[in-house]
Design a protein around this motif. Structure first.
Motif, PDB file in Angstrom:
ATOM      1  N   ASP A  20      40.718  44.927  39.799  1.00 52.53           N
ATOM      2  CA  ASP A  20      40.612  43.511  40.140  1.00 52.53           C
ATOM      3  C   ASP A  20      39.780  43.402  41.422  1.00 52.53           C
ATOM      4  OD1 ASP A  20      41.085  40.940  41.099  1.00 52.53           O
ATOM      5  OD2 ASP A  20      43.232  40.984  40.692  1.00 52.53           O
ATOM      6  N   THR A  21      38.587  42.812  41.311  1.00 50.96           N
ATOM      7  CA  THR A  21      37.739  42.644  42.496  1.00 50.96           C
ATOM      8  C   THR A  21      37.597  41.175  42.874  1.00 50.96           C
ATOM      9  OG1 THR A  21      35.776  42.722  41.081  1.00 50.96           O
ATOM     10  CG2 THR A  21      36.403  44.774  42.180  1.00 50.96           C
ATOM     11  N   SER A  22      38.626  40.386  42.543  1.00 56.12           N
ATOM     12  CA  SER A  22      38.581  38.961  42.876  1.00 56.12           C
ATOM     13  C   SER A  22      38.802  38.773  44.374  1.00 56.12           C
ATOM     14  CB  SER A  22      39.668  38.220  42.090  1.00 56.12           C
ATOM     15  OG  SER A  22      40.944  38.683  42.483  1.00 56.12           O
ATOM     16  N   CYS A  54      36.482  43.824  37.755  1.00 53.73           N
ATOM     17  CA  CYS A  54      36.766  42.583  37.060  1.00 53.73           C
ATOM     18  C   CYS A  54      37.186  41.471  38.008  1.00 53.73           C
ATOM     19  CB  CYS A  54      37.915  42.862  36.099  1.00 53.73           C
ATOM     20  SG  CYS A  54      37.720  42.045  34.549  1.00 53.73           S
ATOM     21  N   ASP A  55      36.516  40.328  37.925  1.00 55.39           N
ATOM     22  CA  ASP A  55      37.029  39.127  38.567  1.00 55.39           C
ATOM     23  C   ASP A  55      36.993  38.025  37.519  1.00 55.39           C
ATOM     24  OD1 ASP A  55      34.240  38.318  38.728  1.00 55.39           O
ATOM     25  OD2 ASP A  55      34.103  39.410  40.607  1.00 55.39           O
ATOM     26  N   THR A  81      41.052  35.402  38.286  1.00 58.69           N
ATOM     27  CA  THR A  81      40.982  36.781  37.848  1.00 58.69           C
ATOM     28  C   THR A  81      41.381  36.851  36.391  1.00 58.69           C
ATOM     29  OG1 THR A  81      41.753  37.367  40.044  1.00 58.69           O
ATOM     30  CG2 THR A  81      41.752  39.109  38.393  1.00 58.69           C
ATOM     31  N   LEU A  83      41.506  39.678  33.663  1.00 62.74           N
ATOM     32  CA  LEU A  83      41.339  41.115  33.486  1.00 62.74           C
ATOM     33  C   LEU A  83      41.253  41.564  32.032  1.00 62.74           C
ATOM     34  CD1 LEU A  83      43.830  42.415  36.220  1.00 62.74           C
ATOM     35  CD2 LEU A  83      41.366  42.044  36.416  1.00 62.74           C
ATOM     36  N   THR A 106      45.676  45.546  40.466  1.00 68.27           N
ATOM     37  CA  THR A 106      45.594  44.100  40.686  1.00 68.27           C
ATOM     38  C   THR A 106      46.639  43.664  41.705  1.00 68.27           C
ATOM     39  OG1 THR A 106      45.721  41.918  39.607  1.00 68.27           O
ATOM     40  CG2 THR A 106      47.168  43.639  38.725  1.00 68.27           C
ATOM     41  N   CYS A 110      46.778  37.333  38.054  1.00 69.82           N
ATOM     42  CA  CYS A 110      45.867  37.576  36.938  1.00 69.82           C
ATOM     43  C   CYS A 110      46.466  37.013  35.654  1.00 69.82           C
ATOM     44  CB  CYS A 110      45.599  39.075  36.794  1.00 69.82           C
ATOM     45  SG  CYS A 110      47.069  40.046  36.361  1.00 69.82           S
TER      46      CYS A 110
END
Length: 141
Positions: A20-22, A54-55, A81, A83, A106, A110
């Motif tokens: 998770d790169t949100s 993933c964002d 987010t 995923l 994460t 999400c």
């Protein structure tokens, strides 16, 4: 010259990461998560992990040497987010062995995830997932 690895050896020697790169993932948490990936890979003698960032949408980073994953992360704070598309991408990838496990990292903010293979979650100590996890949940302090 490169060594030949039989397919079952490749399967034993890799794992997937959906990261998770949100915007809600803070740097400290990401740093700890990436450290955990590197040490997990090292402990299992895994040369590279199959990574999807993933964002709001998935970004397929392909195979990354465990030691290089940290340097490749760009946190993009775009929207929510989601995923599942990242998981689907990983599970369908031709170069990802069907038996290889997946680690989902994460902060829990999400979507509800359906993972169709062996998997685990890595979340902050204070967080919870918005669904009942079927795989083990590890916490980063």
């Amino acid at each position: 010259a490169g060594r030949y690895f039989p397919p079952e050896e490749v399967a034993r020697c890799t794992f997937g990461v959906v990261l998770d790169t949100s915007g809600s993932m803070d740097r400290t948490l990401l740093g700890k998560a990436l450290g955990a990936i590197a040490s997990y890979a090292e402990a299992r003698d895994v040369p590279a992990a199959r990574v999807v960032f993933c964002d709001a949408s998935p970004y397929d980073a392909g195979y990354l040497p465990a030691t290089e994953i940290a340097g490749r992360v760009r946190v993009r704070g775009r929207g929510g987010t989601v995923l599942q598309p990242g998981l689907d991408l990983l599970e369908r990838a031709d170069d990802f062995p069907p038996a290889a496990p997946v680690l989902v990292i994460t902060d829990g903010m999400c979507d509800v995830l359906r993972v169709r293979r062996e998997h685990a979650y890595l979340i902050p100590g204070w967080a919870s997932l918005p669904f009942v996890a079927r795989g083990p949940v590890f916490r980063v302090r």
